[in-house]
Each structure stands twice: as C-alpha cells, then as structure tokens.
Design a protein around this motif. Structure first.
Motif, PDB file in Angstrom:
ATOM      1  N   MET A   1       0.766  -1.137   0.012  1.00 36.72           N
ATOM      2  CA  MET A   1       0.079  -0.093  -0.073  1.00 36.72           C
ATOM      3  C   MET A   1       0.900   1.122  -0.151  1.00 36.72           C
ATOM      4  O   MET A   1       1.812   1.343   0.751  1.00 36.72           O
ATOM      5  N   LEU A   6      -2.619   5.270   2.341  1.00 32.05           N
ATOM      6  CA  LEU A   6      -2.454   5.142   3.797  1.00 32.05           C
ATOM      7  C   LEU A   6      -3.279   6.391   4.484  1.00 32.05           C
ATOM      8  O   LEU A   6      -3.720   6.304   5.637  1.00 32.05           O
ATOM      9  N   LEU A   9      -6.603   6.678   4.121  1.00 36.16           N
ATOM     10  CA  LEU A   9      -7.339   5.775   5.177  1.00 36.16           C
ATOM     11  C   LEU A   9      -7.342   6.232   6.641  1.00 36.16           C
ATOM     12  O   LEU A   9      -8.482   6.433   7.177  1.00 36.16           O
ATOM     13  N   LYS A  42     -21.852  -7.018   8.830  1.00 31.04           N
ATOM     14  CA  LYS A  42     -22.295  -7.036   7.461  1.00 31.04           C
ATOM     15  C   LYS A  42     -23.262  -6.146   7.046  1.00 31.04           C
ATOM     16  O   LYS A  42     -23.825  -5.994   5.856  1.00 31.04           O
ATOM     17  N   GLN A  84     -11.254 -10.101  13.668  1.00 35.34           N
ATOM     18  CA  GLN A  84      -9.899  -9.105  13.063  1.00 35.34           C
ATOM     19  C   GLN A  84     -10.578  -7.946  12.243  1.00 35.34           C
ATOM     20  O   GLN A  84      -9.820  -7.244  12.008  1.00 35.34           O
ATOM     21  N   PRO A  86     -11.837  -4.332  11.835  1.00 36.04           N
ATOM     22  CA  PRO A  86     -11.407  -3.087  12.461  1.00 36.04           C
ATOM     23  C   PRO A  86     -12.390  -2.734  13.570  1.00 36.04           C
ATOM     24  O   PRO A  86     -12.202  -1.964  14.600  1.00 36.04           O
TER      25      PRO A  86
ATOM     26  N   MET B   1      -5.286   2.376  16.464  1.00 35.96           N
ATOM     27  CA  MET B   1      -5.308   2.984  15.054  1.00 35.96           C
ATOM     28  C   MET B   1      -4.699   2.185  14.010  1.00 35.96           C
ATOM     29  O   MET B   1      -4.837   1.688  12.926  1.00 35.96           O
ATOM     30  N   ARG B   3      -3.427  -0.837  14.238  1.00 35.64           N
ATOM     31  CA  ARG B   3      -4.173  -2.095  13.985  1.00 35.64           C
ATOM     32  C   ARG B   3      -5.120  -1.974  12.976  1.00 35.64           C
ATOM     33  O   ARG B   3      -5.260  -2.957  12.037  1.00 35.64           O
ATOM     34  N   THR B   4      -6.018  -0.892  12.934  1.00 38.02           N
ATOM     35  CA  THR B   4      -6.984  -0.811  11.927  1.00 38.02           C
ATOM     36  C   THR B   4      -6.403  -0.736  10.670  1.00 38.02           C
ATOM     37  O   THR B   4      -6.647  -1.328   9.614  1.00 38.02           O
ATOM     38  N   VAL B   5      -5.331   0.022  10.330  1.00 42.06           N
ATOM     39  CA  VAL B   5      -4.728   0.138   9.083  1.00 42.06           C
ATOM     40  C   VAL B   5      -4.065  -0.951   8.702  1.00 42.06           C
ATOM     41  O   VAL B   5      -4.143  -1.724   7.556  1.00 42.06           O
ATOM     42  N   LYS B   6      -3.429  -2.040   9.797  1.00 40.94           N
ATOM     43  CA  LYS B   6      -2.687  -3.037   9.282  1.00 40.94           C
ATOM     44  C   LYS B   6      -3.567  -4.012   8.704  1.00 40.94           C
ATOM     45  O   LYS B   6      -3.332  -4.557   7.746  1.00 40.94           O
ATOM     46  N   ASN B   7      -4.743  -3.990   9.437  1.00 41.04           N
ATOM     47  CA  ASN B   7      -5.601  -5.132   9.188  1.00 41.04           C
ATOM     48  C   ASN B   7      -6.391  -4.737   7.669  1.00 41.04           C
ATOM     49  O   ASN B   7      -6.274  -5.670   6.828  1.00 41.04           O
ATOM     50  N   LEU B   8      -6.723  -3.533   7.387  1.00 42.22           N
ATOM     51  CA  LEU B   8      -7.166  -3.219   6.109  1.00 42.22           C
ATOM     52  C   LEU B   8      -6.148  -3.443   5.211  1.00 42.22           C
ATOM     53  O   LEU B   8      -6.566  -3.978   3.958  1.00 42.22           O
ATOM     54  N   SER B   9      -5.090  -3.132   5.424  1.00 49.26           N
ATOM     55  CA  SER B   9      -3.943  -3.412   4.415  1.00 49.26           C
ATOM     56  C   SER B   9      -3.652  -4.863   3.788  1.00 49.26           C
ATOM     57  O   SER B   9      -3.664  -5.157   2.767  1.00 49.26           O
ATOM     58  N   LYS B  12      -6.699  -5.791   1.792  1.00 40.25           N
ATOM     59  CA  LYS B  12      -6.655  -5.233   0.365  1.00 40.25           C
ATOM     60  C   LYS B  12      -5.561  -5.954  -0.256  1.00 40.25           C
ATOM     61  O   LYS B  12      -5.806  -6.222  -1.461  1.00 40.25           O
ATOM     62  N   ASN B  79     -21.667 -13.411  -0.746  1.00 39.71           N
ATOM     63  CA  ASN B  79     -21.977 -12.990   0.707  1.00 39.71           C
ATOM     64  C   ASN B  79     -23.244 -13.680   0.945  1.00 39.71           C
ATOM     65  O   ASN B  79     -24.221 -13.413   1.063  1.00 39.71           O
TER      66      ASN B  79
END
Ligand SMILES: Cc1cc2nc3c(=O)[nH]c(=O)nc-3n(C[C@H](O)[C@H](O)[C@H](O)COP(=O)(O)OP(=O)(O)OC[C@H]3O[C@@H](n4cnc5c(N)ncnc54)[C@H](O)[C@@H]3O)c2cc1C
Ligand code: FES
Lengths: 478, 157
Positions: A1, A6, A9, A42, A84, A86, B1, B3-9, B12, B79
């Motif tokens: 990324m 970043l 985000l 969801k 996991q 967020p 914060m 952690r959030t970004v880490k998970n998202l990346s 992704k 889904n």
C-alpha cells in the motif's frame, strides 16, 4: 500500500471517530456472540465490543466440541475473520456480574446482547447424588477439553462398568471418549492430564440410560453412526425395547425415520458381530429413570436403582413416561449425569426465569427506557438445545432485530468500552485479540512437541501470562 | 489506529491477489493445474451458476469444473451468511441448498449416508435438498440455479 493510500485511510478513520455510530456490546464469545457480530458487521455500521469471561474466545467450540471432532472447530476460522475486523474488539477475562454490571453496560452501549450460554449441569435431585464418581457430564467434557475450572476433576476409571444417564449428543461424546482406542485420542487436542488417566482406564462396559424409548432419543444420527462404527466396540441393544417400533417407522418424518432405521439395523446385526478379548461393550437401555444411587461405606457409587417406565400417549413426539412399580438395578462404579444444562443469572439485573433470560424473539422486554436495549441469543435465550447450526440461525435472527432497531434510532450518544475500560482494568487483566493470538500460537507449538494439533493451557494465570508476554506471534511469516 | 490500518492493508492485499489473474490460479485452486493447459482450455472449463437467496437476491458466479458449490462461494467471496462453517468436512450443514427436481436428478452422484445424516439437521429440508460442499460442478451443470434456504429458526423461549 502506498503512503498516499495510507493517509486517505487515516483520514477516513479519524473522521469516523467523530461521527457517532451505534455501539453494541456482546456478552459471551461463543458461537452465538460471534455469529451475531458477523451479522452486525455485514449489515450496519457500528462498533462491537465482545466481552468474555474466559481469557480465550469461542465458548463451547473450544471447551465443548469433542477433541476427536476437529472438523467442527473449523468454524473458528470464520469467527477469527469477524474478530479481526477493525470495528470489532475482543475483551477476554471480563466477567459480567463480577468485573462489570449489566447496568454499566447498558449505560454505555446502544444495545447489549447477552450470549453467555448455559454452563451449569442440571442435577437429578435424588438420593446419594453427591457420591464419589457420580460426575456431571459437562465437568468431564470440561476436563478432557482443558476448561480451567475442571482441570482437577476427581475421577476414578478403575472399575469395569460405567453408566451415562441421558441420551443426547453430549452423552454420546462422553461414551466415545471412554470407549475409543486410546491411540485414536492421542492424535487429538485432548488435554494431556485426561489422556494419561484415560490410558489407564479399565472400563469395558458402558450403559447409556434413557427415560423414554428409541423413538425419543435426543442424539443425532451422525453421532450414532460414529458410535456404531467405533473400533473394538460392540453395541448391544435390548430387543424388548424395540417392540412396536418397527410399526411406527413408515409414519415418521425423515430425520426421525432414518435414525430409527439405523438403530433397528444395528439391533438386527447384534447377533452376527464377533467379540474378542478387548472388545468393549456399549449398551443403550430405554424406559428407565434413576431413582437413587447405591453407594458403599466409602461413599463410592456402586450402582443405580432405576424405575421402569412405560410410555403413554398416541403420538411418539408427545408421549409421556409414566413410572411403574418395577425397579431395575444396574451395577456400576462410575456414573455420568448428562440430562441437560441451565443458565445462571450472571448479574442481578438480568431478567431471569426458569433457567433462561425472558425474551420475545431475542428482545428482552423491560421498562428501562434511558438504558441501552437488551437482547439475548444462543443457548441463554433458546435453552440449551440444538447444534451450532441452530445457534447460528437464532443469532442471525436476533442480530437482524438489533440492526432494525438501531437503524430506527435517531441518535447515538453512547461511548462504549473506552469510557470505563480503566475501571475494569483495575479489576482484571484484559486479554485482547492479540493476546489470544499469542496463546493460540503457544498452544499449537506445545502440541507439536507431543504430536498433537494443540496442547491447551489449563490455568488462567498461565494463559494471562502468555497473553502479556513478548511471545512472538508473527514468527511463521518471517 | 495502527491495528486498523494493518488489518485493512492485509485484506486489501488479499483482494489484490484474488482478483489478479496470475495470483488466483496458484492461490485459490486446490487442484494442480497442468502446466500445458492453455488459457483457452481453462476458459472452456468454466460454468455459470446462480445462488438465489431467501430474500430473492441473485448471486451469479463463474466456476471451474471440478469445483464444489462451497468452492464457488469461497473463491468468489459470495455473501451468503455463515455458509460453509466446517469448510466442507460434512459436519455443519450450513451449506444446505435446494435444487430444482430436474437438476437434483441429473447430478452425477447421489448423496451419501453421511450427507443425508447432516441434511437431517437442516431447516426446511426438502426432497431435493443437498449439501453444497458435496456437489461437484460438471460441464453439464452450466447455468445451475441453486436456492439457499433461510437458516433462521423458530427456537423461542
Ligand atoms: C459438550 C458439548 C459438545 C457439543 N458439541 C457440538 C458439536 O460437535 N457440534 C455442534 O454443532 N454443536 C455442538 N454442541 C452445541 C454447541 O456447542 C452450542 O450450540 C453452542 O455452543 C451454543 O452457543 P452459545 O454461544 O449460546 O453458548 P456458549 O458456546 O456456551 O458460549 C457462551 C460464552 O459466554 C461466556 N460467558 C459465560 N458467562 C459469562 C459472563 N458472566 N460474562 C462474560 N462471558 C460469559 C462463556 O465463557 C462462553 O465463552 C455441543 C455442546 C456441548 C455442551
Ligand atoms: S460445509 Fe459443512 S457440511 Fe458442507
């Protein structure tokens, strides 16, 4: 990324911190809690805090499901994905009613969902029930599955005959663990302390005793088929228990019909199967209710006095058992009680009756308007019946109601866990998801040393110690 | 914060891999694809299936021949809530589907005893019910329409 990404985000999330979104607290991180969280993530933008009494997640998936059924536990992978996300936070080692009150939760959340299960064994209330070696099935299950509170269970497997009271799936789990060849169990994540004691077991014969008849068994066909196929074990039915059963078969609905046919087939095979010296015997008995336990002068159980029942009523589903004057005595040195569970009133403000949280399709009705709405799902709301599939359906349904209610709510002003995390922190060591990942990794590594998929840590103190340690959770990726 | 970004990346990253042609073959395919298979032949081996959800929503997907319906759901990230909890090991019946009679009849394999055992637990069991993790797609099944029944139960206190 890229760095630009970043930054976007970052902005997105910090902006979100200022937008008010609903906050939901789920109490109990078993299947009901995780499935509800899955549905919420969801279907609505919200923040979810999952609090759990134990320092580890998954409830009965970890501490109930039998060690020789690892496939059932695959659902943990779906739950892990939920945890996991967020917007989901896991707070382990936090007990409702001890570290935090229901009132506190309802002050700080828009919705509180209780999913803390049904952990207590039902008792029989008969004479000598507290004799040695009369054991609640759930304690035995907790013992072989590493539940910290059951690790020191006192059990003596030196007799040759045992009996299980009850004919549900948990009764069959207990039977299978006692009757399986020990080398089969060695490959599972069964706890080492249980394995050592089971290896010395002298049990050769096991009764499975039920109040009603073959048409009313509560276990499911998959578990029965597995039991019938068990290596070095012969199932012996009583032919007299099956009188008239065959006449009912054509009129039964498919699931009941298939399981009854399987029992009849096994009954007819009884004669032909060969027996060797180390063959163990599995003996289901029907139409018997325990009247009292027989004990010796050391308060050890030596047998059960059973009342013989007959069934009354037309329909097999609603037939009631009526006690007769006849008594049968079964001699045995070990008894498991597996007649169901009940929930406890974890907090004084939980509206509770008859072992359940009173609810209307998952909504707990009360007058406290200014507090967050209260809901219940899973075994705590439905009663301790059904398998994970049924718990899932119920949790989705209740979560859908929560979504609908939250969408209709005008404003969200609650602050969630952050507000009182500090208060809770002083009372208990909170274990977060990262803490659990360390524990998970540690257990898997311990298991490897013994050729097992996992060796569970059975002490809460030790679990917390590992969660806090510098134990490296990303080792595998390097 | 952080952690959030880490998970998202992470997710992704996975997303990129999944939708990148080169990546998907080596990551998603459980079977070994012979090296000589031309991309044309691979295309030929695809079929279309459509999952019809309880609320009427239709989820269409392309699938490889030899995949199970569970593979289709997982590989396409469809889904369908809770689907495939036991990952195809015949221990959950969350992958319950209902087929049209003619589709049910033309499936190459009948359900095994073990599959029927699990089906017996499902809500809304019908005569044309199957478990999605046990249905393997063949060329013949192109255009298959699959009904996903409701999982919600009536358990009340
Ligand atoms: C021995 C056994 C074996 C089973 N095996 C199978 C199987 O093989 N396959 C299958 O499909 N189903 C099986 N089931 C059924 C399945 O486990 C249940 O359907 C399901 O676990 C119910 O989910 P739940 O979330 O309501 O309760 P639970 O799984 O009990 O989860 C409740 C959670 O709440 C926590 N909690 C309790 N009190 C508090 C408190 N005061 N504060 C915070 N947290 C609290 C508990 O620690 C627990 O983690 C089995 C059940 C048992 C008892
Ligand atoms: S995925 Fe569990 S039975 Fe099919």
């Amino acid at each position: 990324m890229t760095f630009g990404n970043l930054r976007t985000l970052n902005r997105f999330y910090s902006a979100n911190n200022y937008t008010k979104i609903p906050r939901v607290c789920i109490v109990g991180a078993g299947p009901a809690g995780f499935y509800a969280a899955m549905h919420l993530t969801k279907n609505i933008q919200c923040k979810i805090d999952l609090i759990e009494k134990l320092p580890v997640p998954f409830g009965l998936i970890r501490y109930g499901v039998a060690p020789d059924h690892p496939e059932v536990k695959n659902v943990i992978n779906q739950f892990t994905k939920v945890a996991q996300r967020p917007e989901v936070n896991f707070y382990g080692n936090v007990t409702l009613g001890k570290d935090i009150t229901l009132n506190q939760l309802r002050q700080h959340y828009d919705a509180v969902l209780l999913t803390y299960g049904a952990e207590k064994d039902k008792t029989l209330g008969i004479e000598n029930e507290n004799a040695k070696n009369v054991i609640g099935a759930r304690h035995f299950v907790g013992w072989y599955n590493g539940l910290p509170s059951n690790k020191d269970l006192e059990i003596d497997l030196s007799c040759d005959t045992a009996a299980i009271l009850g004919q549900g799936n948990v009764a069959l789990d207990v039977a299978r663990i006692l009757l399986s060849p020990i080398d089969e169990l060695r490959k599972t994540d069964i706890t080492e302390h249980a394995l050592n004691i089971l290896a010395g077991s002298k049990i050769k014969q096991l009764y499975l005793i039920g109040r009603r008849g073959p048409l009313q068994v509560a276990f499911t066909i998959k578990e029965l088929r597995e039991q019938l196929k068990l290596r070095d074990c012969k199932t012996v039915w009583r032919p007299e228990d099956f009188q008239n059963v065959i006449n009912e078969v054509p009129n039964l609905p498919r699931p009941r019909k298939r399981i009854t046919e399987l029992m009849l087939k096994s009954l007819n095979e009884n004669e032909t199967c060969s027996i060797s010296n180390n063959t163990k015997m599995f003996k289901p008995i029907f139409f018997r209710s325990p009247k009292k336990f027989i004990i010796n002068d050391k308060n050890n159980v030596t047998g059960i006095e059973l009342t013989c029942n007959k069934l009354e009523g037309e329909n097999w589903e609603s037939q009631k058992c009526i006690p007769t004057d006849e008594i049968e005595v079964v001699n045995c040195g070990l008894v498991f009680r597996s007649i169901g569970y009940k929930s406890i009133k974890a907090d004084e403000d939980v509206p509770f009756s008859n072992g359940l949280v009173l609810n209307e399709r998952g909504c707990v009705i009360d007058e406290a308007n200014e507090l967050g709405k209260l809901y219940v799902a899973g075994w705590l709301g439905t009663g301790p019946v059904g398998v994970i599939l049924h718990t899932m359906g119920n949790a989705f349904q209740v979560a859908k109601t929560i979504c609908d209610d939250l969408k209709n709510k005008a404003d969200y002003s609650k602050s969630g866990f952050a507000e009182f995390k500090d208060i809770v922190k002083d009372k208990t060591d909170i274990v977060d998801w990262e803490g659990w990942q360390k524990i998970d990794k540690f257990e898997i590594e311990e298991g490897k040393k013994r050729g097992k998929p996992r060796e569970k840590i059975c002490s809460v103190e030790k679990i917390i110690e590992i969660a806090k340690s510098e134990f490296n959770i990303v080792k595998d990726n390097s | 914060m952080f952690r959030t970004v880490k998970n998202l990346s992470c997710s992704k990253f996975r997303y990129l891999l999944r939708f990148n042609d080169l990546g998907s073959n080596c990551i998603d395919s459980k079977r070994i694809v012979p090296f000589s298979t031309s991309s044309l032949a691979l295309k030929d081996e695809k079929v279309k299936v459509c999952f019809v959800l309880n609320d009427g929503k239709r989820l269409e997907a392309e699938a490889k021949i030899g995949d199970t319906l569970l593979d289709v759901v997982v590989n396409n990230d469809l889904n369908i809530e809770g689907y495939g909890a036991c990952e195809g090991t015949l221990t959950c019946s969350t992958c319950h589907v209902i087929l049209k009679q003619e589709d049910y009849d033309r499936l190459p394999e009948e359900p095994s005893d073990e599959e029927r055992d699990m089906l017996d637990l499902a809500y809304g069991l019908t005569d044309t019910s199957r478990l999605g993790c046990q249905i393997t797609l063949t060329k013949d099944l192109d255009g298959l329409e699959i009904i996903v029944p409701e999982t919600i139960n009536d358990a009340r206190s």
